[in-house]
Write an enzyme that holds these catalytic residues in place. Structure first.
Site, PDB file in Angstrom:
ATOM      1  CB  THR A  22      -0.941   0.004   1.220  1.00  0.00           C
ATOM      2  OG1 THR A  22      -0.159  -0.017   2.406  1.00  0.00           O
ATOM      3  CG2 THR A  22      -1.884  -1.202   1.189  1.00  0.00           C
ATOM      4  CB  VAL A  52       1.076   5.456   3.798  1.00  0.00           C
ATOM      5  CG1 VAL A  52       1.806   5.966   5.039  1.00  0.00           C
ATOM      6  CG2 VAL A  52       0.297   6.591   3.144  1.00  0.00           C
ATOM      7  CB  CYS A  53       2.418   0.164   4.185  1.00  0.00           C
ATOM      8  SG  CYS A  53       0.950   0.274   5.228  1.00  0.00           S
ATOM      9  CB  THR A  54       5.237   1.012  -0.292  1.00  0.00           C
ATOM     10  OG1 THR A  54       4.345  -0.097  -0.482  1.00  0.00           O
ATOM     11  CG2 THR A  54       6.465   0.847  -1.175  1.00  0.00           C
ATOM     12  CG  LEU A 101       7.445  -1.121   6.062  1.00  0.00           C
ATOM     13  CD1 LEU A 101       6.795  -2.454   5.785  1.00  0.00           C
ATOM     14  CD2 LEU A 101       8.039  -1.096   7.449  1.00  0.00           C
TER      15      LEU A 101
END
Length: 167
Positions: free
Chosen positions: A57, A59-61, A64
């Site tokens: 997704t 923002v998650c990408t 991380l």
């Protein structure tokens, strides 16, 4: 949303399946080493627990990838970074390979660990949250997002970790 552990208390222990992308010599590519991760086994080192809603997704990408690119800064502070989300280990492997993520990604498919840390949320499943666990296993800092559109920066986390190490 449950409160989760309080600052200064022992962090809830857990064991989750996961894996980490390891670089091999240039000609061999990389491997994804699957293993269980137990928080209490990391005693003696600080641990950054980064709960995130989902693999691949937006923002998650970004989050991380930022943490992965800063792994040397975390290692310099004798800290490990573990990403935790409800997706399975196969999804984590695909996510790690697609973005070159260098930290362990752990599968909390039943959301038991997310519940014990007070970060489950209706609709999205897991709130974006970061917990800094000291080398003694005690929770030293946490941030739980109400909306998951932003994340704690690498510099914020390394500053907080520096404070833990000097305390």
């Amino acid at each position: 949303m449950a409160a989760g552990p309080q600052l200064g208390s022992e962090a809830p222990d857990f064991t989750l399946p996961g894996g980490v992308l390891r670089s091999a010599p240039e000609s061999a590519g990389s491997t994804f080493e699957r293993t269980d991760h137990r928080l209490s086994a990391a005693r003696g080192r600080a641990v950054v627990l980064a709960f995130y809603p989902g693999d691949n997704t937006t923002v998650c990408t970004k989050q991380l990838c930022a943490y992965s690119s800063g792994m040397e800064a975390f290692k310099g502070l004798d800290a490990e970074v573990w990403g935790i989300s409800p997706q399975g280990v196969d999804s984590h492997e695909s996510f790690a390979r697609a973005h070159g993520l260098r930290m362990p990604l752990l599968a909390d498919e039943g959301r038991e660990v997310a519940r014990s840390y007070g970060v489950t949320a209706p609709g999205i499943g897991v709130r974006r949250a970061v917990f800094l666990i000291g080398p003694d296993g005690v929770l030293r800092w946490k941030h739980v997002a109400l909306l998951g559109a932003t994340f704690q920066s690498l510099s914020t986390l390394t500053d907080r970790l520096s404070g833990i190490k000097s305390a």
